[in-house]
Design a protein around this motif. Structure first.
Motif, PDB file in Angstrom:
ATOM      1  N   PRO A 196       0.906  -1.142  -0.172  1.00 51.91           N
ATOM      2  CA  PRO A 196       0.118   0.067   0.109  1.00 51.91           C
ATOM      3  C   PRO A 196       0.876   1.384  -0.207  1.00 51.91           C
ATOM      4  O   PRO A 196       1.725   1.320   0.522  1.00 51.91           O
ATOM      5  N   THR A 197       0.499   2.156  -0.775  1.00 51.83           N
ATOM      6  CA  THR A 197       1.086   3.597  -0.846  1.00 51.83           C
ATOM      7  C   THR A 197       0.321   4.803  -0.711  1.00 51.83           C
ATOM      8  O   THR A 197      -1.126   4.377  -0.757  1.00 51.83           O
ATOM      9  N   THR A 198       0.573   5.923  -0.589  1.00 57.20           N
ATOM     10  CA  THR A 198      -0.339   7.085  -0.406  1.00 57.20           C
ATOM     11  C   THR A 198      -0.691   7.373  -1.791  1.00 57.20           C
ATOM     12  O   THR A 198      -1.556   8.477  -2.038  1.00 57.20           O
ATOM     13  N   ALA A 199      -0.203   6.833  -2.784  1.00 57.91           N
ATOM     14  CA  ALA A 199      -0.669   7.272  -4.119  1.00 57.91           C
ATOM     15  C   ALA A 199      -2.137   6.997  -4.297  1.00 57.91           C
ATOM     16  O   ALA A 199      -2.746   7.674  -5.171  1.00 57.91           O
ATOM     17  N   GLY A 200      -2.665   6.023  -3.696  1.00 57.56           N
ATOM     18  CA  GLY A 200      -4.069   5.464  -3.836  1.00 57.56           C
ATOM     19  C   GLY A 200      -4.187   4.165  -3.524  1.00 57.56           C
ATOM     20  O   GLY A 200      -3.296   3.279  -3.260  1.00 57.56           O
ATOM     21  N   PRO A 201      -5.504   3.543  -3.649  1.00 60.83           N
ATOM     22  CA  PRO A 201      -5.832   2.388  -3.311  1.00 60.83           C
ATOM     23  C   PRO A 201      -5.214   1.144  -4.272  1.00 60.83           C
ATOM     24  O   PRO A 201      -5.381   1.589  -5.424  1.00 60.83           O
ATOM     25  N   ALA A 202      -4.713   0.301  -3.589  1.00 62.82           N
ATOM     26  CA  ALA A 202      -4.199  -1.101  -4.462  1.00 62.82           C
ATOM     27  C   ALA A 202      -5.122  -1.936  -4.719  1.00 62.82           C
ATOM     28  O   ALA A 202      -6.321  -1.894  -4.337  1.00 62.82           O
ATOM     29  N   PHE A 203      -5.021  -2.701  -5.849  1.00 53.30           N
ATOM     30  CA  PHE A 203      -6.015  -3.743  -6.177  1.00 53.30           C
ATOM     31  C   PHE A 203      -6.062  -4.767  -5.087  1.00 53.30           C
ATOM     32  O   PHE A 203      -5.158  -4.758  -4.407  1.00 53.30           O
ATOM     33  N   PRO A 204      -7.283  -5.388  -4.922  1.00 54.49           N
ATOM     34  CA  PRO A 204      -7.317  -6.476  -3.859  1.00 54.49           C
ATOM     35  C   PRO A 204      -6.383  -7.585  -4.234  1.00 54.49           C
ATOM     36  O   PRO A 204      -6.112  -7.512  -5.532  1.00 54.49           O
ATOM     37  N   GLU A 205      -6.105  -8.454  -3.458  1.00 55.70           N
ATOM     38  CA  GLU A 205      -5.264  -9.636  -3.948  1.00 55.70           C
ATOM     39  C   GLU A 205      -5.835 -10.323  -5.026  1.00 55.70           C
ATOM     40  O   GLU A 205      -5.147 -10.798  -6.082  1.00 55.70           O
ATOM     41  N   THR A 206      -6.828 -10.385  -4.961  1.00 56.24           N
ATOM     42  CA  THR A 206      -7.755 -11.165  -6.373  1.00 56.24           C
ATOM     43  C   THR A 206      -8.774 -10.051  -6.864  1.00 56.24           C
ATOM     44  O   THR A 206      -9.977  -9.737  -5.874  1.00 56.24           O
ATOM     45  N   VAL A 207      -8.886 -10.007  -8.010  1.00 53.21           N
ATOM     46  CA  VAL A 207      -9.976  -9.161  -8.731  1.00 53.21           C
ATOM     47  C   VAL A 207     -10.618 -10.140  -9.479  1.00 53.21           C
ATOM     48  O   VAL A 207     -10.430 -10.904 -10.181  1.00 53.21           O
ATOM     49  N   THR A 208     -12.089  -9.877  -9.401  1.00 55.09           N
ATOM     50  CA  THR A 208     -13.119 -10.690  -9.959  1.00 55.09           C
ATOM     51  C   THR A 208     -13.957  -9.821 -10.913  1.00 55.09           C
ATOM     52  O   THR A 208     -14.790  -8.895 -10.308  1.00 55.09           O
ATOM     53  N   LEU A 209     -14.030  -9.962 -12.237  1.00 50.37           N
ATOM     54  CA  LEU A 209     -14.888  -9.118 -13.050  1.00 50.37           C
ATOM     55  C   LEU A 209     -15.508 -10.014 -13.933  1.00 50.37           C
ATOM     56  O   LEU A 209     -15.257 -10.619 -14.699  1.00 50.37           O
ATOM     57  N   ASP A 210     -17.000  -9.639 -13.954  1.00 49.03           N
ATOM     58  CA  ASP A 210     -17.788 -10.180 -14.918  1.00 49.03           C
ATOM     59  C   ASP A 210     -17.767  -9.496 -16.239  1.00 49.03           C
ATOM     60  O   ASP A 210     -17.265  -8.315 -16.355  1.00 49.03           O
ATOM     61  N   PRO A 211     -18.142 -10.215 -17.375  1.00 43.00           N
ATOM     62  CA  PRO A 211     -18.067  -9.294 -18.756  1.00 43.00           C
ATOM     63  C   PRO A 211     -18.608  -8.022 -18.659  1.00 43.00           C
ATOM     64  O   PRO A 211     -19.873  -7.717 -17.957  1.00 43.00           O
ATOM     65  N   GLY A 212     -17.817  -6.947 -18.955  1.00 45.13           N
ATOM     66  CA  GLY A 212     -18.461  -5.671 -18.907  1.00 45.13           C
ATOM     67  C   GLY A 212     -17.991  -5.052 -17.730  1.00 45.13           C
ATOM     68  O   GLY A 212     -17.914  -3.749 -17.486  1.00 45.13           O
ATOM     69  N   GLY A 213     -17.273  -5.617 -16.686  1.00 39.18           N
ATOM     70  CA  GLY A 213     -17.339  -5.120 -15.461  1.00 39.18           C
ATOM     71  C   GLY A 213     -15.537  -4.250 -15.411  1.00 39.18           C
ATOM     72  O   GLY A 213     -14.890  -4.587 -16.286  1.00 39.18           O
ATOM     73  N   THR A 214     -15.690  -3.292 -14.767  1.00 41.96           N
ATOM     74  CA  THR A 214     -14.096  -2.494 -14.601  1.00 41.96           C
ATOM     75  C   THR A 214     -13.810  -2.552 -13.057  1.00 41.96           C
ATOM     76  O   THR A 214     -14.321  -2.680 -12.010  1.00 41.96           O
ATOM     77  N   ALA A 215     -12.547  -2.417 -12.874  1.00 41.19           N
ATOM     78  CA  ALA A 215     -11.725  -2.109 -11.801  1.00 41.19           C
ATOM     79  C   ALA A 215     -10.703  -1.137 -12.180  1.00 41.19           C
ATOM     80  O   ALA A 215      -9.908  -1.444 -12.948  1.00 41.19           O
ATOM     81  N   GLU A 216     -10.179  -0.231 -10.956  1.00 42.82           N
ATOM     82  CA  GLU A 216      -9.167   0.531 -11.148  1.00 42.82           C
ATOM     83  C   GLU A 216      -8.206   0.161  -9.723  1.00 42.82           C
ATOM     84  O   GLU A 216      -8.940   0.095  -8.738  1.00 42.82           O
ATOM     85  N   GLY A 217      -6.922   0.369  -9.805  1.00 43.45           N
ATOM     86  CA  GLY A 217      -6.231   0.314  -8.806  1.00 43.45           C
ATOM     87  C   GLY A 217      -4.672   0.433  -8.792  1.00 43.45           C
ATOM     88  O   GLY A 217      -4.329   0.453  -9.974  1.00 43.45           O
ATOM     89  N   PHE A 218      -3.668   0.694  -7.769  1.00 44.50           N
ATOM     90  CA  PHE A 218      -2.565   0.562  -8.023  1.00 44.50           C
ATOM     91  C   PHE A 218      -1.841  -0.653  -7.854  1.00 44.50           C
ATOM     92  O   PHE A 218      -2.163  -1.546  -7.069  1.00 44.50           O
ATOM     93  N   ILE A 219      -0.748  -0.865  -8.677  1.00 46.82           N
ATOM     94  CA  ILE A 219       0.388  -1.908  -8.399  1.00 46.82           C
ATOM     95  C   ILE A 219       1.715  -1.304  -8.274  1.00 46.82           C
ATOM     96  O   ILE A 219       2.112  -0.470  -8.794  1.00 46.82           O
ATOM     97  N   THR A 220       2.064  -1.763  -7.181  1.00 46.61           N
ATOM     98  CA  THR A 220       3.509  -0.982  -6.676  1.00 46.61           C
ATOM     99  C   THR A 220       4.709  -2.049  -6.927  1.00 46.61           C
ATOM    100  O   THR A 220       4.747  -3.247  -6.692  1.00 46.61           O
ATOM    101  N   PHE A 221       5.936  -1.306  -7.209  1.00 46.62           N
ATOM    102  CA  PHE A 221       7.072  -2.011  -7.379  1.00 46.62           C
ATOM    103  C   PHE A 221       8.082  -1.598  -6.592  1.00 46.62           C
ATOM    104  O   PHE A 221       8.241  -0.387  -6.393  1.00 46.62           O
ATOM    105  N   ARG A 222       9.045  -2.280  -5.792  1.00 45.50           N
ATOM    106  CA  ARG A 222      10.183  -1.893  -5.244  1.00 45.50           C
ATOM    107  C   ARG A 222      11.275  -2.229  -6.185  1.00 45.50           C
ATOM    108  O   ARG A 222      11.515  -3.139  -6.713  1.00 45.50           O
ATOM    109  N   ILE A 223      11.997  -1.019  -6.374  1.00 44.75           N
ATOM    110  CA  ILE A 223      13.244  -1.012  -7.326  1.00 44.75           C
ATOM    111  C   ILE A 223      14.610  -0.309  -6.496  1.00 44.75           C
ATOM    112  O   ILE A 223      14.166   0.458  -5.333  1.00 44.75           O
ATOM    113  N   PRO A 224      15.490  -0.322  -7.267  1.00 44.70           N
ATOM    114  CA  PRO A 224      16.715  -0.094  -6.238  1.00 44.70           C
ATOM    115  C   PRO A 224      16.273   1.573  -6.703  1.00 44.70           C
ATOM    116  O   PRO A 224      15.997   2.203  -7.484  1.00 44.70           O
ATOM    117  N   ALA A 225      16.926   2.455  -5.648  1.00 47.57           N
ATOM    118  CA  ALA A 225      16.924   3.983  -5.676  1.00 47.57           C
ATOM    119  C   ALA A 225      17.366   4.452  -7.009  1.00 47.57           C
ATOM    120  O   ALA A 225      16.857   5.613  -7.403  1.00 47.57           O
TER     121      ALA A 225
END
Length: 172
Positions: free
Chosen positions: A116-145
């Protein structure tokens, strides 16, 4: 009969070449922020995926600055916001974080996480979408500085599908 290639797609053995060419040539963003239609390995599995925002660096969210999600002194967090729309005929049920990868200019690949970051809400661990459904969320990466992000990739089936979308960074 092979399927046609469209901008923003990478397939099979061309993956390594597609990752290195923009970094080596210093190519400008091409198609960043565009919506890419991706298929999964199962029948009727199709998503329109859009990378809408990149927050670099992202601050960890949490009440305590010493939480395990806080990057160490030599790491930083990069948060990427995706919009997923199920345009197929099958239910999409997957884990978006491990389906995403960030590539740096040195050719290193980093797998997404649910940090989790202050950028916004992360996706839940599992996303379930029926046909036509949408979801938005953040995915975070830990990288060298000192790493320089070059591209972000996304594939269905927890990143194992043959159809891979790629967005050049930084976004325009």
């Amino acid at each position: 009969m092979p399927r046609s290639r469209r901008p923003g797609r990478v397939r099979g053995s061309l993956l390594a070449l597609a990752l290195l060419v923009p970094a080596v040539l210093g190519a400008a963003p091409d198609g960043s922020g565009e919506t890419i239609s991706l298929t999964g390995n199962g029948p009727g599995l199709r998503l329109d995926v859009t990378l809408t925002q990149v927050v670099d660096p992202a601050s960890p969210a949490g009440p305590e600055p010493t939480e395990p999600t806080e990057p160490t002194g030599s790491d930083r967090l990069v948060a990427t916001r995706f919009r997923l729309e199920n345009t197929g005929t099958a239910v999409y049920q997957d884990s978006p974080a491990p389906a995403a990868h960030l590539l740096d200019t040195a050719g290193q690949r980093f797998t997404g996480d649910d940090v989790p970051t202050t950028a916004g809400p992360a996706f839940p661990e599992t996303v379930t979408l029926d046909p036509g459904g949408t979801a938005e969320g953040f995915i975070t990466f830990r990288i060298p500085a000192d790493a320089e992000p070059a591209a972000v990739q996304f594939a269905l089936d927890t990143g194992l599908a043959d159809d891979v979308g790629q967005w050049s960074l930084p976004l325009p």
